[in-house]
Motif scaffolding. Structure first.
Motif, mmCIF file in Angstrom:
data_model
loop_
_atom_site.group_PDB
_atom_site.id
_atom_site.type_symbol
_atom_site.label_atom_id
_atom_site.label_comp_id
_atom_site.label_asym_id
_atom_site.label_seq_id
_atom_site.Cartn_x
_atom_site.Cartn_y
_atom_site.Cartn_z
ATOM 1 N N ASP A 106 60.685 44.575 81.731
ATOM 2 C CA ASP A 106 59.785 43.573 81.155
ATOM 3 C C ASP A 106 58.494 43.463 81.975
ATOM 4 N N ALA A 107 58.621 43.519 83.291
ATOM 5 C CA ALA A 107 57.428 43.446 84.140
ATOM 6 C C ALA A 107 56.533 44.659 83.931
ATOM 7 N N THR A 108 57.152 45.828 83.708
ATOM 8 C CA THR A 108 56.375 47.040 83.436
ATOM 9 C C THR A 108 55.605 46.906 82.132
ATOM 10 N N ALA A 109 56.257 46.386 81.093
ATOM 11 C CA ALA A 109 55.592 46.191 79.807
ATOM 12 C C ALA A 109 54.393 45.244 79.950
ATOM 13 N N ALA A 110 54.588 44.161 80.679
ATOM 14 C CA ALA A 110 53.495 43.202 80.863
ATOM 15 C C ALA A 110 52.339 43.823 81.640
ATOM 16 N N SER A 111 52.645 44.629 82.646
ATOM 17 C CA SER A 111 51.600 45.216 83.492
ATOM 18 C C SER A 111 50.772 46.242 82.735
ATOM 19 N N ILE A 112 51.445 47.187 82.053
ATOM 20 C CA ILE A 112 50.698 48.238 81.367
ATOM 21 C C ILE A 112 49.889 47.667 80.207
ATOM 22 N N ARG A 113 50.418 46.661 79.507
ATOM 23 C CA ARG A 113 49.659 46.052 78.411
ATOM 24 C C ARG A 113 48.433 45.319 78.943
ATOM 25 N N SER A 114 48.570 44.693 80.086
ATOM 26 C CA SER A 114 47.434 43.978 80.670
ATOM 27 C C SER A 114 46.330 44.940 81.084
ATOM 28 N N ILE A 115 46.699 46.061 81.712
ATOM 29 C CA ILE A 115 45.687 47.013 82.180
ATOM 30 C C ILE A 115 45.060 47.754 80.998
ATOM 31 N N ILE A 116 45.871 48.219 80.063
ATOM 32 C CA ILE A 116 45.316 48.896 78.883
ATOM 33 C C ILE A 116 44.433 47.940 78.092
ATOM 34 N N ALA B 119 46.871 53.453 88.905
ATOM 35 C CA ALA B 119 46.770 52.707 90.167
ATOM 36 C C ALA B 119 46.745 51.196 89.921
ATOM 37 N N GLU B 120 45.977 50.760 88.921
ATOM 38 C CA GLU B 120 45.906 49.325 88.636
ATOM 39 C C GLU B 120 47.241 48.804 88.115
ATOM 40 N N THR B 121 47.933 49.580 87.293
ATOM 41 C CA THR B 121 49.249 49.160 86.787
ATOM 42 C C THR B 121 50.252 49.056 87.921
ATOM 43 N N ARG B 122 50.208 50.011 88.846
ATOM 44 C CA ARG B 122 51.123 49.960 89.991
ATOM 45 C C ARG B 122 50.876 48.706 90.830
ATOM 46 N N ASP B 123 49.614 48.387 91.096
ATOM 47 C CA ASP B 123 49.312 47.205 91.908
ATOM 48 C C ASP B 123 49.799 45.934 91.217
ATOM 49 N N LEU B 124 49.527 45.827 89.906
ATOM 50 C CA LEU B 124 49.938 44.626 89.184
ATOM 51 C C LEU B 124 51.451 44.515 89.119
ATOM 52 N N LEU B 125 52.143 45.636 88.854
ATOM 53 C CA LEU B 125 53.602 45.609 88.787
ATOM 54 C C LEU B 125 54.214 45.272 90.145
ATOM 55 N N SER B 126 53.632 45.803 91.211
ATOM 56 C CA SER B 126 54.131 45.493 92.553
ATOM 57 C C SER B 126 54.007 44.001 92.852
ATOM 58 N N ASN B 127 52.897 43.389 92.434
ATOM 59 C CA ASN B 127 52.725 41.953 92.657
ATOM 60 C C ASN B 127 53.751 41.142 91.860
ATOM 61 N N LEU B 128 54.010 41.546 90.610
ATOM 62 C CA LEU B 128 54.999 40.829 89.798
ATOM 63 C C LEU B 128 56.398 40.943 90.402
ATOM 64 N N VAL B 129 56.784 42.163 90.807
ATOM 65 C CA VAL B 129 58.118 42.366 91.391
ATOM 66 C C VAL B 129 58.266 41.574 92.686
ATOM 67 N N GLU B 130 57.187 41.509 93.445
ATOM 68 C CA GLU B 130 57.238 40.723 94.688
ATOM 69 C C GLU B 130 57.439 39.236 94.388
ATOM 70 N N LYS B 131 56.800 38.746 93.333
ATOM 71 C CA LYS B 131 56.990 37.349 92.961
ATOM 72 C C LYS B 131 58.404 37.097 92.452
ATOM 73 N N TYR B 132 58.960 38.050 91.697
ATOM 74 C CA TYR B 132 60.323 37.884 91.196
ATOM 75 C C TYR B 132 61.354 37.935 92.323
ATOM 76 N N ASP B 133 61.001 38.621 93.439
ATOM 77 C CA ASP B 133 61.871 38.675 94.625
ATOM 78 C C ASP B 133 63.267 39.210 94.277
ATOM 79 N N ILE B 134 63.278 40.411 93.681
ATOM 80 C CA ILE B 134 64.554 41.005 93.272
ATOM 81 C C ILE B 134 64.960 42.182 94.158
#
Length: 327
Positions: free
Chosen positions: A132-142, A160-175
């Motif tokens: 789900d985080a991947t879907a949100a990240s790629i849709r936001s960047i595209i 690169a931008e999708t990776r940065d955004l996804l990394s920030n989301l995963v860090e917030k989810y703390d999984i």
């Protein structure tokens, strides 16, 4: 068989079973590519990252959860069946670009489990959360990128931008996972008609760019040629200037020398100057200097008189012959 004997056999069986449980649940092995979490009465107690044979308290006091240390790959927008065939999910990959074009984008996310305890206990399904985080990240960047970037040379920046955004989301989810990389597999337009139209526009844009580059090249060439001609003109002018200055210096030196002679003998120098001037003004003319003071005409030829032309061949013989006849 007596009841006592039956109880004894049952006790021995239970004891043997307990011993087997102790034997099989006390020792465990962690492989080189694994990491383990020791759970004591349902609570994470310790994380094991070194491989080898390990000891723990027997079940049900402690149990072990093993997780891989390798890099996982999660696909977005497609999947593979048991036979290796690709299955596309167009509804999942369909998204709108920043300039309101529809594209289909699928990608691969590479990730690792870096904190096993958080991976096990902070989310019910970390993989689903990552999807789900991947879907949100790629849709936001595209959604903030023009279609040209998504289809041509802007893919690396989008990754690169999708990776940065996804990394920030995963860090917030703390999984307990970290993103290693994002790779866009395919970005395309939804149907053949739209793809053909976009290809035509892209070709026209490339042709325009080529023509502009050719025009710039021609402009630079002409500028260089004009600059070369300008430099040559300036060089010739500088040479003429230097020549004129040197000639002027020479003329001044001649004049100074002539003036010095004039001061020493004014009459002779004056007459010589007059004669030289007349030679320059009237070249090839017969000039006579007349003096009538004494009543006698005197002349001084500037140029020597022309010599009479020699007689033509045969003329002398005819005269001699005629004279002989007269005699």
């Amino acid at each position: 068989m007596s009841v006592k004997r039956i109880l004894t056999i049952a006790g021995m069986a239970v004891a043997g079973l307990v011993l087997l449980i102790l034997a099989f649940t006390t020792w465990y092995t962690v492989d080189e590519g694994e990491q383990a979490v020791i759970i004591t009465f349902g609570k994470a107690d310790e994380t094991i990252t070194e491989s080898g044979l390990k000891f723990k308290l027997p079940w049900p006091v402690q149990k072990v959860e093993k997780l891989s240390k390798e890099t996982f790959s999660t696909t977005f927008g497609y999947d593979q069946d048991a036979e290796g065939n690709l299955i596309s999910y167009d509804k999942e990959t369909k998204m709108i670009t920043g300039d309101e074009y529809i594209v289909l984008a699928d990608l691969v996310v590479q990730w690792k489990i870096t904190e096993p305890v958080k991976y096990l206990f902070n989310a019910e399904d970390p993989r689903e959360l990552l999807h789900d985080a991947t879907a949100a990240s790629i849709r936001s960047i595209i959604g903030s990128s023009p279609i040209d970037d998504a289809l041509t040379d802007g893919k690396a920046e989008i990754e690169a931008e999708t990776r940065d955004l996804l990394s920030n989301l995963v860090e917030k989810y703390d999984i307990g996972i970290s993103i290693q990389g994002i790779k866009l597999q395919d970005v395309e337009l939804p149907n053949e008609e739209v793809r053909s139209a976009f290809t035509a526009v892209t070709d026209a844009r490339e042709t325009k760019s080529t023509k502009i580059n050719q025009a710039n090249k021609y402009e630079n060439q002409k500028k260089n040629e004009a600059q070369g001609e300008l430099d040559a003109i300036l060089s010739r002018a500088q040479g003429d200037r230097t020549s004129r200055i040197e000639q002027a210096h020479g003329d001044v030196a001649v004049f100074d020398k002539l003036y010095e002679e004039y001061r020493n003998n004014q009459d002779i120098t004056r007459q010589r100057l007059i004669l030289e001037t007349l030679e320059q003004v009237l070249p090839g003319a017969k000039i006579y200097i007349m003096n009538d003071n004494e009543g006698t005409v005197k002349y001084l030829p500037i140029q020597p008189p022309q010599q009479p032309a020699p007689p033509a061949a045969g003329e002398g013989n005819q005269e001699e012959g005629g004279a002989g006849d007269g005699q």
